[in-house]
Scaffold this active site. Structure first.
Site, PDB file in Angstrom:
ATOM      1  N   HIS A 203       5.360  14.880   6.327  1.00 52.07           N
ATOM      2  CA  HIS A 203       5.546  13.596   5.656  1.00 52.07           C
ATOM      3  C   HIS A 203       4.250  12.826   5.417  1.00 52.07           C
ATOM      4  CE1 HIS A 203       4.983  12.010   9.672  1.00 52.07           C
ATOM      5  NE2 HIS A 203       4.946  10.784   9.186  1.00 52.07           N
TER       6      HIS A 203
HETATM    7  C1  UD1 Z   1       5.663   5.446   8.183  1.00 55.01           C
HETATM    8  C2  UD1 Z   1       4.287   5.245   8.818  1.00 55.01           C
HETATM    9  C3  UD1 Z   1       3.799   6.568   9.386  1.00 55.01           C
HETATM   10  C4  UD1 Z   1       4.816   7.202  10.297  1.00 55.01           C
HETATM   11  C5  UD1 Z   1       6.154   7.307   9.602  1.00 55.01           C
HETATM   12  C6  UD1 Z   1       7.198   7.842  10.538  1.00 55.01           C
HETATM   13  C7  UD1 Z   1       2.944   3.489   7.744  1.00 55.01           C
HETATM   14  C8  UD1 Z   1       1.764   3.225   6.880  1.00 55.01           C
HETATM   15  N1  UD1 Z   1       3.299   4.787   7.868  1.00 55.01           N
HETATM   16  O1  UD1 Z   1       5.465   6.330   7.087  1.00 55.01           O
HETATM   17  O2  UD1 Z   1       2.617   6.346  10.116  1.00 55.01           O
HETATM   18  O3  UD1 Z   1       4.362   8.480  10.680  1.00 55.01           O
HETATM   19  O4  UD1 Z   1       6.549   6.004   9.134  1.00 55.01           O
HETATM   20  O5  UD1 Z   1       8.394   8.142   9.884  1.00 55.01           O
HETATM   21  O6  UD1 Z   1       3.496   2.577   8.310  1.00 55.01           O
HETATM   22  N2  UD1 Z   1      12.026   5.625   2.921  1.00 55.01           N
HETATM   23  C9  UD1 Z   1      13.385   5.746   2.822  1.00 55.01           C
HETATM   24  N3  UD1 Z   1      14.166   5.270   3.840  1.00 55.01           N
HETATM   25  C10 UD1 Z   1      13.645   4.677   4.926  1.00 55.01           C
HETATM   26  C11 UD1 Z   1      12.249   4.540   5.017  1.00 55.01           C
HETATM   27  C12 UD1 Z   1      11.462   5.025   4.020  1.00 55.01           C
HETATM   28  O7  UD1 Z   1      13.897   6.276   1.870  1.00 55.01           O
HETATM   29  O8  UD1 Z   1      14.421   4.257   5.812  1.00 55.01           O
HETATM   30  C13 UD1 Z   1      11.172   6.170   1.842  1.00 55.01           C
HETATM   31  C14 UD1 Z   1      10.852   5.183   0.768  1.00 55.01           C
HETATM   32  O9  UD1 Z   1      10.858   5.858  -0.438  1.00 55.01           O
HETATM   33  C15 UD1 Z   1       9.425   4.764   1.103  1.00 55.01           C
HETATM   34  C16 UD1 Z   1       8.841   6.006   1.750  1.00 55.01           C
HETATM   35  O10 UD1 Z   1       9.950   6.618   2.397  1.00 55.01           O
HETATM   36  O11 UD1 Z   1       8.718   4.346  -0.008  1.00 55.01           O
HETATM   37  C17 UD1 Z   1       7.763   5.706   2.721  1.00 55.01           C
HETATM   38  O12 UD1 Z   1       8.202   4.785   3.740  1.00 55.01           O
HETATM   39  P1  UD1 Z   1       7.123   3.894   4.533  1.00 55.01           P
HETATM   40  O13 UD1 Z   1       7.778   3.116   5.598  1.00 55.01           O
HETATM   41  O14 UD1 Z   1       6.281   3.156   3.561  1.00 55.01           O
HETATM   42  O15 UD1 Z   1       6.157   4.942   5.181  1.00 55.01           O
HETATM   43  P2  UD1 Z   1       6.482   6.354   5.876  1.00 55.01           P
HETATM   44  O16 UD1 Z   1       5.985   7.416   4.981  1.00 55.01           O
HETATM   45  O17 UD1 Z   1       7.883   6.396   6.364  1.00 55.01           O
END
Ligand code: UD1
Length: 366
Positions: A203
């Site tokens: 991821h």
């Molecule tokens: C975040 C953390 C990362 C961690 C990871 C664990 C930051 C910068 N990154 O990354 O360090 O390893 O969490 O999982 O804080 N999304 C969903 N559903 C959710 C959450 C996210 O669909 O419940 C999708 C959305 O499209 C979103 C993307 O995942 O844009 C990224 O989510 P985000 O919270 O920005 O960062 P992660 O990649 O999850």
């Protein structure tokens, strides 16, 4: 005045559970603020239920967005919460955007900050997490570290050593506390897994965001699947690029939805090897004794290499390394005493002790 825990993303939940439990046992008044950075049932709620976390006192519903958009929304919501709750102390976890947002808001409101999992460094400022870690540590009154070398990293950045406390690893508290629940046979049946498989998770933005990189990664994952069945629960980040690159088009690739904590670790425990770019999984495989191939150029958790089962690999090294890992352990599997120091299941109570002592010294009752 309460101790306020700020939780936003999946790994935060796993680290906070033992800390909340230990502070509860110490009689502290506590509140849990969920920022809503992770919001899908399978990314959030299932962890609260499985880990026995208290229902959040509030969910800020911040959700996803670009770094500026998400961090700004986090800060606005957290400033409102901290102003109305007047915390005695704010506890932040790990390295996600919710972590730095909470530390920055608390510092400006003159609220003490404790950072759980301080001092880890990949020295790779292209990782958003590295930016979050460095800045959070600068703003923290208590830097609670999982690994001794973290204290040196903090000292090099001018953080007074008196702020740093080596307490062990609360993520491993959660792992050890739930060990009896990780039923590999049950997970195999529930997800229709073969007897022998490699478990993968991917991821990191550097691996999955660009379609070309994701496609190259998928080619190498298919190379691993030529050796053994590959089971991959897919994080929402990267789902689109990995599937567009044909991840599930290999007959031995099993794509799953994100798993809850118990099913996930049960699947890890039963794996012949793990392929990942996660941080926490490098630590969990170290304790479970499962060979871990980390597809990254660096790690902020080098102790999982020196005292565990982890190895860093490039895309090109992945298939040969998997072949070797599947051929048998690289050497003797780590003996009990080869575990990283203080990864013993008691980090939560040590963290609670440090925090209660700090509050006592500062004349604040929690
Ligand atoms: C975040 C953390 C990362 C961690 C990871 C664990 C930051 C910068 N990154 O990354 O360090 O390893 O969490 O999982 O804080 N999304 C969903 N559903 C959710 C959450 C996210 O669909 O419940 C999708 C959305 O499209 C979103 C993307 O995942 O844009 C990224 O989510 P985000 O919270 O920005 O960062 P992660 O990649 O999850």
């Amino acid at each position: 005045a309460p101790i306020v825990h700020v939780l936003g993303a999946r790994p935060n939940f796993v680290k906070a559970a033992p800390v909340i439990r230990a502070l509860g046992a110490a009689g502290a008044e506590q509140a849990v603020v969920h920022t809503g950075q992770h919001y899908d049932e399978r990314m959030s709620e299932i962890f609260f239920v499985e880990l026995g976390l208290p229902e959040p006192d509030v969910n800020l519903g911040v959700g996803s967005g670009g770094h500026a958009e998400q961090t700004a929304a986090l800060m606005i919501g957290l400033e409102r919460e901290f102003t109305s709750r007047s915390p005695a102390l704010v506890i932040v976890y790990g390295d996600v955007n919710s972590t730095i947002a909470a530390a920055l808001v608390a510092a400006k409101l003159h609220i003490p900050v404790a950072h759980v999992e301080a001092g880890l460094r990949s020295f790779d400022m292209t990782m958003p997490e590295e930016v979050n870690r460095r800045l959070t540590d600068q703003l923290s009154d208590l830097c609670l570290v999982t690994s001794p070398e973290a204290i040196g990293h903090l000292a090099n950045e001018g953080v007074p050593v008196a702020r740093a406390h080596f307490v062990g690893n609360p993520m491993i508290d959660t792992l050890l506390a739930n060990l009896d629940s990780f039923d590999t046979a049950k997970a195999r049946a529930a997800f229709d897994l073969p007897e022998r498989y490699v478990l993968a998770t991917m991821h990191r933005p550097a691996n999955v965001d660009a379609p070309g990189t994701a496609a190259a990664l998928v080619r190498h994952l298919h190379g691993v699947a030529d050796l053994a069945d590959l089971v991959i629960p897919v994080h929402p980040r990267g789902r689109a690029t990995l599937l567009a690159a044909g991840l599930d088009e290999h007959p031995r690739v099993h794509v799953l939805e994100p798993l809850g904590y118990i099913d996930f670790i049960a699947a890890v425990r039963g794996a012949a090897a793990v392929v990942t770019d996660s941080g926490g999984l490098q630590e969990e495989t170290t304790i479970l004794g499962v060979p871990c191939l980390t597809v990254r150029p660096n790690t902020e958790r080098p102790i999982t290499i020196t005292h565990g089962t982890n190895r860093l690999v490039t895309f090109e090294e992945l298939v040969p390394a998997a072949r070797k890992a599947l051929g048998g352990p690289d050497g003797p599997s780590p003996a009990h005493d080869a575990r990283p120091p203080l990864w013993d299941g008691h980090a939560g109570p040590r963290i609670a002790d440090v925090i209660m002592e700090f509050l006592g010294e500062h004349g604040v009752a929690a």
